[in-house]
Write a protein that holds these residues in place. Structure first.
Motif, PDB file in Angstrom:
ATOM      1  N   ASP A   1       0.857  -1.248   0.020  1.00  0.00           N
ATOM      2  CA  ASP A   1      -0.081  -0.065  -0.016  1.00  0.00           C
ATOM      3  C   ASP A   1       0.815   1.281  -0.130  1.00  0.00           C
ATOM      4  O   ASP A   1       1.613   1.458   0.931  1.00  0.00           O
ATOM      5  N   PRO A   2       0.894   2.022  -1.142  1.00  0.00           N
ATOM      6  CA  PRO A   2       1.883   3.279  -1.096  1.00  0.00           C
ATOM      7  C   PRO A   2       1.441   4.076  -0.016  1.00  0.00           C
ATOM      8  O   PRO A   2       2.219   5.197   0.068  1.00  0.00           O
ATOM      9  N   SER A   3       0.124   4.250   0.330  1.00  0.00           N
ATOM     10  CA  SER A   3      -0.059   5.414   1.501  1.00  0.00           C
ATOM     11  C   SER A   3       0.354   4.998   2.886  1.00  0.00           C
ATOM     12  O   SER A   3       0.597   5.811   3.633  1.00  0.00           O
ATOM     13  N   GLY A   4       0.940   3.660   3.005  1.00  0.00           N
ATOM     14  CA  GLY A   4       1.866   3.330   4.132  1.00  0.00           C
ATOM     15  C   GLY A   4       0.628   3.172   5.130  1.00  0.00           C
ATOM     16  O   GLY A   4       1.261   3.041   6.532  1.00  0.00           O
ATOM     17  N   SER A   5      -0.490   2.910   4.837  1.00  0.00           N
ATOM     18  CA  SER A   5      -1.495   2.863   6.115  1.00  0.00           C
ATOM     19  C   SER A   5      -1.135   1.537   6.917  1.00  0.00           C
ATOM     20  O   SER A   5      -0.855   0.272   6.260  1.00  0.00           O
ATOM     21  N   MET A   6      -1.312   1.605   8.125  1.00  0.00           N
ATOM     22  CA  MET A   6      -1.271   0.483   8.881  1.00  0.00           C
ATOM     23  C   MET A   6      -2.618  -0.065   9.536  1.00  0.00           C
ATOM     24  O   MET A   6      -2.623  -0.743  10.579  1.00  0.00           O
ATOM     25  N   GLU A   7      -3.701   0.181   8.792  1.00  0.00           N
ATOM     26  CA  GLU A   7      -5.018  -0.278   9.218  1.00  0.00           C
ATOM     27  C   GLU A   7      -5.822  -0.625   7.980  1.00  0.00           C
ATOM     28  O   GLU A   7      -5.900   0.192   7.064  1.00  0.00           O
ATOM     29  N   ASP A   8      -6.510  -1.735   8.310  1.00  0.00           N
ATOM     30  CA  ASP A   8      -7.676  -2.253   7.167  1.00  0.00           C
ATOM     31  C   ASP A   8      -8.648  -2.793   7.820  1.00  0.00           C
ATOM     32  O   ASP A   8      -8.317  -4.208   8.285  1.00  0.00           O
ATOM     33  N   GLN A   9      -9.605  -2.302   7.911  1.00  0.00           N
ATOM     34  CA  GLN A   9     -11.033  -2.690   8.607  1.00  0.00           C
ATOM     35  C   GLN A   9     -11.505  -4.050   7.801  1.00  0.00           C
ATOM     36  O   GLN A   9     -12.330  -4.528   8.224  1.00  0.00           O
TER      37      GLN A   9
ATOM     38  N   LEU B   1       0.000 -31.544   4.698  1.00  0.00           N
ATOM     39  CA  LEU B   1       0.797 -30.400   5.099  1.00  0.00           C
ATOM     40  C   LEU B   1       2.022 -30.243   5.620  1.00  0.00           C
ATOM     41  O   LEU B   1       2.141 -31.227   6.842  1.00  0.00           O
ATOM     42  N   VAL B   2       2.797 -29.773   4.957  1.00  0.00           N
ATOM     43  CA  VAL B   2       4.277 -29.843   5.630  1.00  0.00           C
ATOM     44  C   VAL B   2       4.717 -28.642   6.067  1.00  0.00           C
ATOM     45  O   VAL B   2       5.744 -28.401   6.874  1.00  0.00           O
ATOM     46  N   ARG B   3       3.986 -27.334   5.761  1.00  0.00           N
ATOM     47  CA  ARG B   3       4.415 -26.153   6.145  1.00  0.00           C
ATOM     48  C   ARG B   3       3.274 -25.403   6.688  1.00  0.00           C
ATOM     49  O   ARG B   3       2.237 -25.203   5.636  1.00  0.00           O
ATOM     50  N   LEU B   4       3.195 -24.808   7.805  1.00  0.00           N
ATOM     51  CA  LEU B   4       2.197 -23.723   7.962  1.00  0.00           C
ATOM     52  C   LEU B   4       2.754 -22.683   8.935  1.00  0.00           C
ATOM     53  O   LEU B   4       3.467 -22.698   9.904  1.00  0.00           O
ATOM     54  N   ARG B   5       2.404 -21.467   8.056  1.00  0.00           N
ATOM     55  CA  ARG B   5       3.197 -20.286   8.634  1.00  0.00           C
ATOM     56  C   ARG B   5       2.197 -19.253   8.537  1.00  0.00           C
ATOM     57  O   ARG B   5       1.516 -19.036   7.491  1.00  0.00           O
ATOM     58  N   LEU B   6       1.846 -18.420   9.814  1.00  0.00           N
ATOM     59  CA  LEU B   6       0.809 -17.443   9.978  1.00  0.00           C
ATOM     60  C   LEU B   6       1.654 -16.314  10.660  1.00  0.00           C
ATOM     61  O   LEU B   6       1.924 -16.381  11.801  1.00  0.00           O
ATOM     62  N   ASP B   7       1.554 -15.192   9.752  1.00  0.00           N
ATOM     63  CA  ASP B   7       2.506 -14.188  10.170  1.00  0.00           C
ATOM     64  C   ASP B   7       1.836 -12.851   9.948  1.00  0.00           C
ATOM     65  O   ASP B   7       0.911 -12.889   9.321  1.00  0.00           O
ATOM     66  N   HIS B   8       2.120 -11.695  10.710  1.00  0.00           N
ATOM     67  CA  HIS B   8       1.466 -10.453  10.652  1.00  0.00           C
ATOM     68  C   HIS B   8       2.528  -9.225  10.842  1.00  0.00           C
ATOM     69  O   HIS B   8       3.623  -9.506  11.502  1.00  0.00           O
ATOM     70  N   THR B   9       1.915  -8.073  10.864  1.00  0.00           N
ATOM     71  CA  THR B   9       2.881  -6.931  11.031  1.00  0.00           C
ATOM     72  C   THR B   9       2.388  -6.197  12.490  1.00  0.00           C
ATOM     73  O   THR B   9       2.902  -6.001  13.428  1.00  0.00           O
ATOM     74  N   VAL B  10       0.989  -5.997  12.381  1.00  0.00           N
ATOM     75  CA  VAL B  10       0.451  -5.353  13.735  1.00  0.00           C
ATOM     76  C   VAL B  10      -0.173  -6.277  14.615  1.00  0.00           C
ATOM     77  O   VAL B  10      -0.922  -7.171  14.254  1.00  0.00           O
ATOM     78  N   ASP B  11       0.257  -6.319  15.670  1.00  0.00           N
ATOM     79  CA  ASP B  11      -0.269  -7.189  16.827  1.00  0.00           C
ATOM     80  C   ASP B  11      -1.426  -6.784  17.443  1.00  0.00           C
ATOM     81  O   ASP B  11      -1.137  -5.975  18.446  1.00  0.00           O
ATOM     82  N   ASP B  12      -2.683  -7.000  17.023  1.00  0.00           N
ATOM     83  CA  ASP B  12      -3.842  -6.448  17.697  1.00  0.00           C
ATOM     84  C   ASP B  12      -4.923  -7.501  17.743  1.00  0.00           C
ATOM     85  O   ASP B  12      -6.099  -7.124  17.917  1.00  0.00           O
ATOM     86  N   ALA B  13      -4.457  -8.578  18.277  1.00  0.00           N
ATOM     87  CA  ALA B  13      -5.727  -9.681  18.436  1.00  0.00           C
ATOM     88  C   ALA B  13      -6.353  -9.564  19.754  1.00  0.00           C
ATOM     89  O   ALA B  13      -5.576  -8.961  20.878  1.00  0.00           O
ATOM     90  N   VAL B  14      -7.692  -9.833  19.722  1.00  0.00           N
ATOM     91  CA  VAL B  14      -8.292  -9.586  20.947  1.00  0.00           C
ATOM     92  C   VAL B  14      -8.396 -10.904  21.842  1.00  0.00           C
ATOM     93  O   VAL B  14      -8.732 -11.698  21.133  1.00  0.00           O
ATOM     94  N   ALA B  15      -8.011 -10.838  23.230  1.00  0.00           N
ATOM     95  CA  ALA B  15      -8.058 -12.127  23.907  1.00  0.00           C
ATOM     96  C   ALA B  15      -9.521 -12.432  24.199  1.00  0.00           C
ATOM     97  O   ALA B  15     -10.288 -11.698  24.407  1.00  0.00           O
TER      98      ALA B  15
ATOM     99  N   LEU C   1      -0.032 -11.194   6.615  1.00  0.00           N
ATOM    100  CA  LEU C   1      -0.917 -10.171   6.629  1.00  0.00           C
ATOM    101  C   LEU C   1      -0.609  -8.953   7.620  1.00  0.00           C
ATOM    102  O   LEU C   1       0.239  -8.927   8.321  1.00  0.00           O
ATOM    103  N   LEU C   2      -1.502  -7.829   7.407  1.00  0.00           N
ATOM    104  CA  LEU C   2      -1.315  -6.622   8.341  1.00  0.00           C
ATOM    105  C   LEU C   2      -1.693  -6.919   9.613  1.00  0.00           C
ATOM    106  O   LEU C   2      -0.753  -6.724  10.698  1.00  0.00           O
ATOM    107  N   HIS C   3      -2.695  -7.248  10.091  1.00  0.00           N
ATOM    108  CA  HIS C   3      -3.243  -7.460  11.291  1.00  0.00           C
ATOM    109  C   HIS C   3      -3.290  -9.032  11.982  1.00  0.00           C
ATOM    110  O   HIS C   3      -3.568  -9.670  11.319  1.00  0.00           O
ATOM    111  N   SER C   4      -2.999  -9.157  13.085  1.00  0.00           N
ATOM    112  CA  SER C   4      -2.728 -10.503  13.597  1.00  0.00           C
ATOM    113  C   SER C   4      -4.107 -10.887  14.071  1.00  0.00           C
ATOM    114  O   SER C   4      -4.559 -11.904  13.795  1.00  0.00           O
ATOM    115  N   ARG C   5      -5.231  -9.982  14.027  1.00  0.00           N
ATOM    116  CA  ARG C   5      -6.529 -10.316  14.331  1.00  0.00           C
ATOM    117  C   ARG C   5      -7.057 -10.944  13.001  1.00  0.00           C
ATOM    118  O   ARG C   5      -8.224 -11.516  13.010  1.00  0.00           O
TER     119      ARG C   5
END
Length: 219
Positions: A124-132, A179-193, A159-163
């Motif tokens: 995203d060229p705008s650099g936004s760190m939010e995607d609803q 399945l031999v590889r499972l990788r789930l990654d994010h930039t912003v850690d915003d998961a709700v407990a 992805l962007l959000h951990s949630r």
């Protein structure tokens, strides 16, 4: 049929690659596709998954059949007949996301091939760190992928959000024996407990070839 020119000399229409038979065209497209894969052998793991922001696709792209199929309808039609092109699915979220209808096509065209699935966020060229919209988008993608869980060989998401990430045994369920590889990654850690009273009831997610420590834990 020869065409007349101003000089009066007849000239045959120029032949192009699309004048080839579908069998010959497929051989050429497959050779180009395999060559691109060899040149980019570094793959997603070292370029996109292990380093760099998940919303940054300025790094070298992993070769995807879509880059050939989008050239013209004739190429897409020919490639739809060969499942080998669609064993590796690159699905984009964020700007210009991969249409859900196209993902359905990919899954149909892949037939019984083991699947390597990469769900990535486009730069995203705008650099936004939010995607609803990211969470709902990924949920829809996972719903399309789940009926094919027995064919998953690789499932990598960045992805962007951990949630937005799907949760194993909650969102990712079924028997993924390949399945031999499972990788789930994010930039912003915003998961709700989850509270003790609203933790979803876990279901079966059988991944006999994937160590448990690579799973994304419940928030």
């Amino acid at each position: 049929m020869p065409m007349a020119t101003e000089s009066g000399i007849s000239q045959r229409p120029r032949a192009t690659i699309n004048n080839l038979s579908q069998d010959v065209l497929l051989l050429i497209l497959r050779d180009v596709f395999n060559g691109a894969q060899r040149q980019r052998a570094v793959g997603w793991d070292s370029v996109q998954i292990a380093s760099g922001a998940p919303h940054d696709d300025r790094n070298p792209e992993h070769p995807s059949a879509e880059y050939l199929a989008c050239v013209c309808p004739a190429w897409r039609q020919a490639m739809s007949c060969a499942s080998v092109f669609w064993a590796q699915l690159v699905i984009w979220t964020g700007m210009d996301p991969t249409p859900l209808s196209r993902i359905r096509q990919y899954l149909c065209w892949s037939r019984n091939q083991p699947l390597e699935v990469y769900v990535m966020r486009r730069y995203d060229p705008s650099g936004s760190m939010e995607d609803q919209t990211e969470r709902a988008r990924v949920k829809a993608v996972v719903e399309l992928l789940l009926p094919h869980v027995r064919r998953w060989r690789v499932l990598c998401m960045k992805l962007l959000h951990s949630r937005s990430l799907p949760l194993p045994r909650i969102d990712l369920v079924g028997h993924a024996e390949k399945l031999v590889r499972l990788r789930l990654d994010h930039t912003v850690d915003d998961a709700v407990a989850f509270s003790a009273t609203d933790v979803p009831q876990p279901e079966v997610f059988d991944t006999p070839r994937v160590p448990l420590h690579v799973w994304h834990p419940l928030p």
